[in-house]
Motif scaffolding. Structure first.
Motif, PDB file in Angstrom:
ATOM      1  N   GLU A 150      44.950  25.442  65.022  1.00 15.01           N
ATOM      2  CA  GLU A 150      43.844  25.307  64.161  1.00 15.01           C
ATOM      3  C   GLU A 150      42.667  25.577  64.960  1.00 15.01           C
ATOM      4  N   TYR A 151      41.902  24.859  65.924  1.00 11.38           N
ATOM      5  CA  TYR A 151      41.341  24.708  66.677  1.00 11.38           C
ATOM      6  C   TYR A 151      41.040  26.965  67.082  1.00 11.38           C
ATOM      7  N   GLU A 152      42.530  27.347  67.580  1.00 10.39           N
ATOM      8  CA  GLU A 152      42.084  28.509  68.215  1.00 10.39           C
ATOM      9  C   GLU A 152      41.606  29.386  66.879  1.00 10.39           C
ATOM     10  N   LEU A 153      42.051  29.359  66.141  1.00 10.59           N
ATOM     11  CA  LEU A 153      41.795  30.196  65.004  1.00 10.59           C
ATOM     12  C   LEU A 153      40.400  29.781  63.967  1.00 10.59           C
ATOM     13  N   VAL A 154      39.511  28.881  64.555  1.00 12.99           N
ATOM     14  CA  VAL A 154      38.432  28.566  64.077  1.00 12.99           C
ATOM     15  C   VAL A 154      37.178  29.283  64.960  1.00 12.99           C
ATOM     16  N   ILE A 155      37.672  29.116  66.664  1.00  8.19           N
ATOM     17  CA  ILE A 155      37.198  29.707  68.099  1.00  8.19           C
ATOM     18  C   ILE A 155      37.385  31.138  67.731  1.00  8.19           C
ATOM     19  N   ARG A 156      38.764  31.414  67.096  1.00 12.52           N
ATOM     20  CA  ARG A 156      38.407  33.291  66.818  1.00 12.52           C
ATOM     21  C   ARG A 156      37.883  34.068  66.401  1.00 12.52           C
ATOM     22  N   ASP A 157      37.482  32.889  64.876  1.00 13.64           N
ATOM     23  CA  ASP A 157      36.685  33.900  63.794  1.00 13.64           C
ATOM     24  C   ASP A 157      35.669  33.452  64.709  1.00 13.64           C
ATOM     25  N   GLU A 159      34.367  33.636  67.139  1.00 15.16           N
ATOM     26  CA  GLU A 159      34.163  34.829  68.367  1.00 15.16           C
ATOM     27  C   GLU A 159      34.199  36.544  67.328  1.00 15.16           C
ATOM     28  N   GLN A 160      34.355  36.423  66.056  1.00 13.05           N
ATOM     29  CA  GLN A 160      33.836  37.862  65.863  1.00 13.05           C
ATOM     30  C   GLN A 160      32.907  37.488  64.953  1.00 13.05           C
ATOM     31  N   ALA A 161      32.450  35.952  64.023  1.00 12.52           N
ATOM     32  CA  ALA A 161      31.081  36.041  63.723  1.00 12.52           C
ATOM     33  C   ALA A 161      30.330  36.839  64.949  1.00 12.52           C
ATOM     34  N   ALA A 162      30.500  35.823  65.645  1.00 11.53           N
ATOM     35  CA  ALA A 162      28.901  35.787  66.809  1.00 11.53           C
ATOM     36  C   ALA A 162      29.076  36.992  67.224  1.00 11.53           C
ATOM     37  N   ALA A 163      30.696  38.522  66.600  1.00  5.92           N
ATOM     38  CA  ALA A 163      29.797  39.290  67.925  1.00  5.92           C
ATOM     39  C   ALA A 163      29.334  40.585  66.966  1.00  5.92           C
ATOM     40  N   ALA A 164      30.194  39.922  65.436  1.00  4.74           N
ATOM     41  CA  ALA A 164      29.965  41.310  64.014  1.00  4.74           C
ATOM     42  C   ALA A 164      28.007  40.365  64.265  1.00  4.74           C
ATOM     43  N   LEU A 165      27.558  39.663  64.725  1.00  6.16           N
ATOM     44  CA  LEU A 165      26.099  38.995  65.083  1.00  6.16           C
ATOM     45  C   LEU A 165      24.809  40.256  65.313  1.00  6.16           C
ATOM     46  N   LYS A 202      22.858  40.776  61.789  1.00 12.37           N
ATOM     47  CA  LYS A 202      22.971  41.201  60.539  1.00 12.37           C
ATOM     48  C   LYS A 202      24.613  41.071  60.355  1.00 12.37           C
ATOM     49  N   LEU A 203      25.215  40.405  59.586  1.00 12.78           N
ATOM     50  CA  LEU A 203      26.706  40.152  59.385  1.00 12.78           C
ATOM     51  C   LEU A 203      26.780  41.154  58.029  1.00 12.78           C
ATOM     52  N   SER A 204      28.326  41.936  58.234  1.00 12.04           N
ATOM     53  CA  SER A 204      27.843  43.303  57.068  1.00 12.04           C
ATOM     54  C   SER A 204      28.519  42.158  55.519  1.00 12.04           C
ATOM     55  N   ASN A 205      28.621  42.551  54.705  1.00 14.18           N
ATOM     56  CA  ASN A 205      29.586  42.208  53.643  1.00 14.18           C
ATOM     57  C   ASN A 205      31.181  41.580  53.312  1.00 14.18           C
ATOM     58  N   ASP A 206      31.047  42.987  54.205  1.00 14.86           N
ATOM     59  CA  ASP A 206      32.848  42.969  54.652  1.00 14.86           C
ATOM     60  C   ASP A 206      33.168  41.660  55.976  1.00 14.86           C
ATOM     61  N   VAL A 207      32.364  41.340  56.244  1.00 16.97           N
ATOM     62  CA  VAL A 207      32.949  40.785  57.197  1.00 16.97           C
ATOM     63  C   VAL A 207      32.515  38.859  57.089  1.00 16.97           C
ATOM     64  N   LEU A 208      31.047  38.710  55.919  1.00 12.06           N
ATOM     65  CA  LEU A 208      31.515  38.097  55.448  1.00 12.06           C
ATOM     66  C   LEU A 208      32.524  37.477  54.332  1.00 12.06           C
TER      67      LEU A 208
END
Length: 146
Positions: free
Chosen positions: A74-81, A83-89, A94-100
């Motif tokens: 579960e922790y790995e999933l949270v970290i991966r999400d 990291e993806q959000a941080a990369a998108a930001l 700003k996060l796109s609607n798709d990422v949100l």
């Protein structure tokens, strides 16, 4: 063979007191009273106690190990999400609607008629930065089709 010797013999063979009581047709306290007269009973009782403690310790360790593995997944999933959000930001600021939507997908329901993801108000109040609904192309998100 009298009841006392039969009781100790059964106990040393690995039977439990309740099983011995049923076989001999006496109460459990009566069996315990009979067994307490033999020194072998006390040794066997201590040995069984140690074995049960060891089994319990092994079970607890296995349970902890499973919980730890589950937590790690579960922790790995949270970290991966994250990291993806941080990369998108970091790319757009700003996060796109798709990422949100991807990050908050559990709060959206698929409306088959309109082919849209619609925010489920029962999940709580919708934050201002989350869109109320988003068009979903039928080829992109087939998993939302019912």
């Amino acid at each position: 063979m009298d009841r006392k010797s039969k009781a100790i013999e059964l106990y040393l063979q690995g039977y439990k007191i309740i099983e011995i009581a049923k076989k001999l047709g006496v109460s459990q306290p009566a069996v315990t009273k009979m067994l307490k007269q033999f020194p072998e009973y006390h040794k066997e009782k201590e040995q069984r106690k140690k074995e049960n403690q060891e089994k319990a310790r092994q079970w607890r360790n296995e349970y902890k190990k499973q919980k730890r593995e589950q937590y790690d997944e579960e922790y790995e999933l949270v970290i991966r999400d994250h990291e993806q959000a941080a990369a998108a930001l970091s790319r757009k600021g700003k996060l796109s609607n798709d990422v949100l939507i991807k990050l908050c997908i559990i709060h959206y329901d698929y409306n088959k008629k309109k082919e849209r993801l619609i925010f489920n108000e029962s999940a709580g109040k919708r934050p201002a930065d989350l869109p109320g609904s988003v068009y979903v192309h039928k080829n992109i998100l087939k998993q939302f089709r019912v």
